[in-house]
Design an enzyme around this catalytic site. Sequence first.
Site, PDB file in Angstrom:
ATOM      1  N   CYS A   2      51.695  11.190 -15.278  1.00 49.64           N
ATOM      2  CA  CYS A   2      50.782  11.965 -16.111  1.00 49.64           C
ATOM      3  C   CYS A   2      50.549  13.335 -15.489  1.00 49.64           C
ATOM      4  O   CYS A   2      50.905  13.576 -14.350  1.00 49.64           O
ATOM      5  CB  CYS A   2      49.440  11.264 -16.194  1.00 49.64           C
ATOM      6  SG  CYS A   2      49.576   9.573 -16.699  1.00 49.64           S
ATOM      7  N   ARG A  27      55.029  16.390 -18.316  1.00 53.61           N
ATOM      8  CA  ARG A  27      54.800  15.175 -17.526  1.00 53.61           C
ATOM      9  C   ARG A  27      54.411  13.979 -18.410  1.00 53.61           C
ATOM     10  O   ARG A  27      54.202  12.887 -17.900  1.00 53.61           O
ATOM     11  CB  ARG A  27      53.686  15.425 -16.493  1.00 53.61           C
ATOM     12  CG  ARG A  27      54.013  16.524 -15.499  1.00 53.61           C
ATOM     13  CD  ARG A  27      52.870  16.744 -14.533  1.00 53.61           C
ATOM     14  NE  ARG A  27      52.674  15.593 -13.677  1.00 53.61           N
ATOM     15  CZ  ARG A  27      53.316  15.360 -12.552  1.00 53.61           C
ATOM     16  NH1 ARG A  27      54.229  16.210 -12.139  1.00 53.61           N
ATOM     17  NH2 ARG A  27      53.061  14.295 -11.837  1.00 53.61           N
ATOM     18  N   TRP A  77      51.399   9.712 -19.522  1.00 53.56           N
ATOM     19  CA  TRP A  77      52.697   9.074 -19.691  1.00 53.56           C
ATOM     20  C   TRP A  77      52.460   7.636 -19.254  1.00 53.56           C
ATOM     21  O   TRP A  77      52.387   7.335 -18.067  1.00 53.56           O
ATOM     22  CB  TRP A  77      53.740   9.779 -18.824  1.00 53.56           C
ATOM     23  CG  TRP A  77      55.114   9.311 -19.117  1.00 53.56           C
ATOM     24  CD1 TRP A  77      55.923   9.732 -20.119  1.00 53.56           C
ATOM     25  CD2 TRP A  77      55.841   8.312 -18.401  1.00 53.56           C
ATOM     26  NE1 TRP A  77      57.096   9.048 -20.077  1.00 53.56           N
ATOM     27  CE2 TRP A  77      57.087   8.178 -19.043  1.00 53.56           C
ATOM     28  CE3 TRP A  77      55.572   7.523 -17.297  1.00 53.56           C
ATOM     29  CZ2 TRP A  77      58.039   7.282 -18.607  1.00 53.56           C
ATOM     30  CZ3 TRP A  77      56.525   6.634 -16.859  1.00 53.56           C
ATOM     31  CH2 TRP A  77      57.747   6.522 -17.522  1.00 53.56           C
ATOM     32  N   ASN A 103      46.766   9.845 -12.205  1.00 55.47           N
ATOM     33  CA  ASN A 103      48.224   9.831 -12.315  1.00 55.47           C
ATOM     34  C   ASN A 103      48.723   8.884 -11.236  1.00 55.47           C
ATOM     35  O   ASN A 103      48.416   9.079 -10.065  1.00 55.47           O
ATOM     36  CB  ASN A 103      48.755  11.262 -12.100  1.00 55.47           C
ATOM     37  CG  ASN A 103      50.249  11.310 -11.804  1.00 55.47           C
ATOM     38  OD1 ASN A 103      50.700  12.190 -11.077  1.00 55.47           O
ATOM     39  ND2 ASN A 103      51.021  10.404 -12.350  1.00 55.47           N
ATOM     40  N   GLY A 104      49.473   7.852 -11.644  1.00 53.21           N
ATOM     41  CA  GLY A 104      49.999   6.904 -10.662  1.00 53.21           C
ATOM     42  C   GLY A 104      49.830   5.478 -11.132  1.00 53.21           C
ATOM     43  O   GLY A 104      49.663   5.228 -12.329  1.00 53.21           O
ATOM     44  N   GLU A 485      80.133   7.473 -13.895  1.00 50.97           N
ATOM     45  CA  GLU A 485      78.944   8.322 -14.076  1.00 50.97           C
ATOM     46  C   GLU A 485      79.219   9.740 -13.547  1.00 50.97           C
ATOM     47  O   GLU A 485      78.816  10.729 -14.159  1.00 50.97           O
ATOM     48  CB  GLU A 485      77.738   7.678 -13.368  1.00 50.97           C
ATOM     49  CG  GLU A 485      76.459   8.478 -13.371  1.00 50.97           C
ATOM     50  CD  GLU A 485      75.878   8.773 -14.762  1.00 50.97           C
ATOM     51  OE1 GLU A 485      76.378   8.246 -15.763  1.00 50.97           O
ATOM     52  OE2 GLU A 485      74.938   9.579 -14.812  1.00 50.97           O
ATOM     53  N   LYS A 489      78.952  13.059 -15.899  1.00 55.22           N
ATOM     54  CA  LYS A 489      78.099  14.210 -15.576  1.00 55.22           C
ATOM     55  C   LYS A 489      78.921  15.491 -15.623  1.00 55.22           C
ATOM     56  O   LYS A 489      78.485  16.514 -16.138  1.00 55.22           O
ATOM     57  CB  LYS A 489      77.504  14.074 -14.159  1.00 55.22           C
ATOM     58  CG  LYS A 489      76.314  13.183 -14.042  1.00 55.22           C
ATOM     59  CD  LYS A 489      75.063  13.812 -14.609  1.00 55.22           C
ATOM     60  CE  LYS A 489      74.131  12.795 -15.180  1.00 55.22           C
ATOM     61  NZ  LYS A 489      74.578  12.045 -16.344  1.00 55.22           N
ATOM     62  N   GLU A 492      79.734  16.451 -19.184  1.00 53.50           N
ATOM     63  CA  GLU A 492      78.557  16.874 -19.947  1.00 53.50           C
ATOM     64  C   GLU A 492      78.147  18.309 -19.647  1.00 53.50           C
ATOM     65  O   GLU A 492      77.794  19.044 -20.552  1.00 53.50           O
ATOM     66  CB  GLU A 492      77.362  15.959 -19.626  1.00 53.50           C
ATOM     67  CG  GLU A 492      77.452  14.583 -20.246  1.00 53.50           C
ATOM     68  CD  GLU A 492      76.282  13.679 -19.841  1.00 53.50           C
ATOM     69  OE1 GLU A 492      75.747  12.998 -20.722  1.00 53.50           O
ATOM     70  OE2 GLU A 492      75.916  13.650 -18.644  1.00 53.50           O
ATOM     71  N   HIS A 508      98.592   1.816 -12.678  1.00 51.55           N
ATOM     72  CA  HIS A 508      99.061   1.167 -13.910  1.00 51.55           C
ATOM     73  C   HIS A 508      99.178   2.160 -15.066  1.00 51.55           C
ATOM     74  O   HIS A 508      99.200   1.757 -16.223  1.00 51.55           O
ATOM     75  CB  HIS A 508      98.132   0.011 -14.287  1.00 51.55           C
ATOM     76  CG  HIS A 508      98.116  -1.077 -13.252  1.00 51.55           C
ATOM     77  ND1 HIS A 508      99.182  -1.930 -13.059  1.00 51.55           N
ATOM     78  CD2 HIS A 508      97.213  -1.405 -12.305  1.00 51.55           C
ATOM     79  CE1 HIS A 508      98.913  -2.761 -12.068  1.00 51.55           C
ATOM     80  NE2 HIS A 508      97.714  -2.450 -11.583  1.00 51.55           N
ATOM     81  N   LYS A 607      69.270  14.634 -26.415  1.00 49.97           N
ATOM     82  CA  LYS A 607      68.707  13.719 -25.412  1.00 49.97           C
ATOM     83  C   LYS A 607      68.664  12.275 -25.921  1.00 49.97           C
ATOM     84  O   LYS A 607      69.088  11.359 -25.241  1.00 49.97           O
ATOM     85  CB  LYS A 607      67.296  14.186 -25.044  1.00 49.97           C
ATOM     86  CG  LYS A 607      66.603  13.322 -24.022  1.00 49.97           C
ATOM     87  CD  LYS A 607      66.919  13.807 -22.624  1.00 49.97           C
ATOM     88  CE  LYS A 607      66.428  12.885 -21.549  1.00 49.97           C
ATOM     89  NZ  LYS A 607      67.385  12.781 -20.445  1.00 49.97           N
TER      90      LYS A 607
HETATM   91  N1  GLU Z   1      48.890   4.133 -14.761  1.00 51.14           N
HETATM   92  C1  GLU Z   1      48.144   5.080 -15.534  1.00 51.14           C
HETATM   93  C2  GLU Z   1      48.234   4.764 -17.033  1.00 51.14           C
HETATM   94  O1  GLU Z   1      49.079   4.058 -17.480  1.00 51.14           O
HETATM   95  C3  GLU Z   1      48.608   6.484 -15.249  1.00 51.14           C
HETATM   96  C4  GLU Z   1      50.050   6.660 -15.679  1.00 51.14           C
HETATM   97  C5  GLU Z   1      50.878   7.658 -14.850  1.00 51.14           C
HETATM   98  O2  GLU Z   1      50.410   8.438 -14.098  1.00 51.14           O
HETATM   99  O3  GLU Z   1      52.134   7.628 -15.023  1.00 51.14           O
HETATM  100  O4  GLU Z   1      47.455   5.230 -17.771  1.00 51.14           O
END
Ligand code: GLU
Length: 612
Positions: A2, A27, A77, A103-104, A485, A489, A492, A508, A607
């Site tokens: 996030c 993000r 996110w 975030n986390g 891969e 790359k 691409e 072969h 994408k």
């Molecule tokens: N784990 C938290 C959520 O799902 C934060 C997400 C993140 O930072 O990626 O809301």
Amino acid sequence: MCGIIGVVGSTDALPILLEGLERLEYRGYDSAGVALHTADGTWRARTASGTESVTALVAQCASAPPKTASGIGHTRWATHGAPGEHNAHPHVDCSGDVALIHNGIIENHHELAAQLTARGHVFTSVTDTEVLAHRIEEFLRDGLDLEAAVRATLNEVRGAFAIAVIRASEPDVIVAARRVSPLIIGTAEGQTFLASDVPAILDRADRFFVVDDDQICVLTPSGYRATDLSGAPTELTELVVDWDLEAAQKGGYDSFMIKEMHEQPDAIRATLLDRVHQGNIVFDELRITDEQLRQVDKVTLVACGSSYHTAMVAKYAIEQWARVSVEVDIASEFRYRNPVVDSTSLVIGVSQSGETIDTITALREAKSRGAMVVAVSNIVDSSMAREADAVLYTRAGLEICVVATKTVLAQIVALEMLALRLAQLRGTLSPSRIEELLGRLHEIPVLVEKTLASDDAVAVVVDQVKDTHDFFFLGRNVGYPTALEGALKLKEITYVHAEGYPAGELKHGPLALIEPGVVVIAMITNDELKEKLFANLAEVKSRGATVIAVAHENDADVAAVADFVLWVPATESLLSPLVDMVALQQFAYHLAHARGLNVDRPRNLAKTVTVE
Ligand code: GLU
């Protein structure tokens, strides 16, 4: 991954927060929200409108109280909990006094939530984050101030976080802290800012400081004060920022591709977080029983593009560790060939977006034949995730560059965790070997960092072969999907002809194409198969090809077969694609540069491919 932002001491905080969130949208944008300090307490707004979340938030904030001095903002996110409004940050405690953004991933959130619920707390979201607000509330009730309550809470928490917390009854104070997830503080005359990265506050602050792991900062209009988790004073490191805004949105890198390559260590760390509970490897969502998984007698992986290569890596890992037979299918071929799958088959779809139509339809086909279906996706609640019986999320954060880098490595990590889970259930690996392999996986981020640090050496090799028209990538075992891969790359982003082959297959047929001027790039990172590969390289060398080896540091034998070497650190051979692919990304990136091409906008490509 996030984005977070905060300001104290402003004459008008809201526009600063909203503009910062727009810059942080890269993000994530599953939802967006702000909380402002007002004379009547905290004012909060949250929206979850997918890609339009921040725009919808701006509209909702038309009714915000005017000219507030401080507040916090978040663009999400999702990692835990669907991307709905009820899961949007800021989260609040039971009393509404505390508002918090994060975030986390809080790894021990289950444990903490159970304790908090037993003590009467009511949760309004299903995120891992909300436990923090309720635990802080308890410490405040015990008489601690906000800083002390945050410190006490973080001392109980495992996982990754960058957080910012406000409290209605302590206006003009934000308490922020970090472990693993990034956090920057900015200062200007009479105002102090925080953000996940510099671009969000670039034109607001005069000086920037990096918050380090386990540092807690108290932000007030006159600046900040930093301490560690024990309460001892610490210093933040000042960051010299001399970028313009455009460069800053790429975090100082010249392209999203290179930026995202540098995010790979964190993508792997995040994908590994919160995966082992009481010794068992866990999925994010599981609607099938362990017993059903134990009964699986055939695994089929379906995927497209780079995801197809990660699926191929998984084939080697699942067969080696879980001793069950695995097929890998190009998703667009699977449903049109009357596949043999039934109720004891496990069909795994791999797609970054979880919206790739070829993969979704392949999974639907498998499901209609009674198979158990697993989704591996980077987007929470994607179509594929919703339809599957089990889900493993890669937590690489939003990937903007069209060509996949960090999501590729995160997919390999997720699939290898799945392979270990199957091995655990089938009893094909001992608990100590599983432990050892988990340990090796946790070492990978540092090895990726080391590989990224050898970027200049890769550029030197690229310079020697930059006018080449034909590249062949060779490998054996997992070196084969790595070769595929690497070739993809290169195609691409450089538009040069490149093919990946199993090294033993060249003789072969394709050997007929080898002549002076052709470059062969070989994965020599599997010790057991090294001699076989050397023999294949002797075959191409004697026909005039130039050989570039991807080889382990200190491998003295390589000089005999290679004209140039891309050195990489050694790891367990089934994990080696996680390191070797990074060197091949660097190779493709530098060749594109040498040819003056825009790596972020490869021609003809999109994408997410939602057409058949
Ligand atoms: N784990 C938290 C959520 O799902 C934060 C997400 C993140 O930072 O990626 O809301």
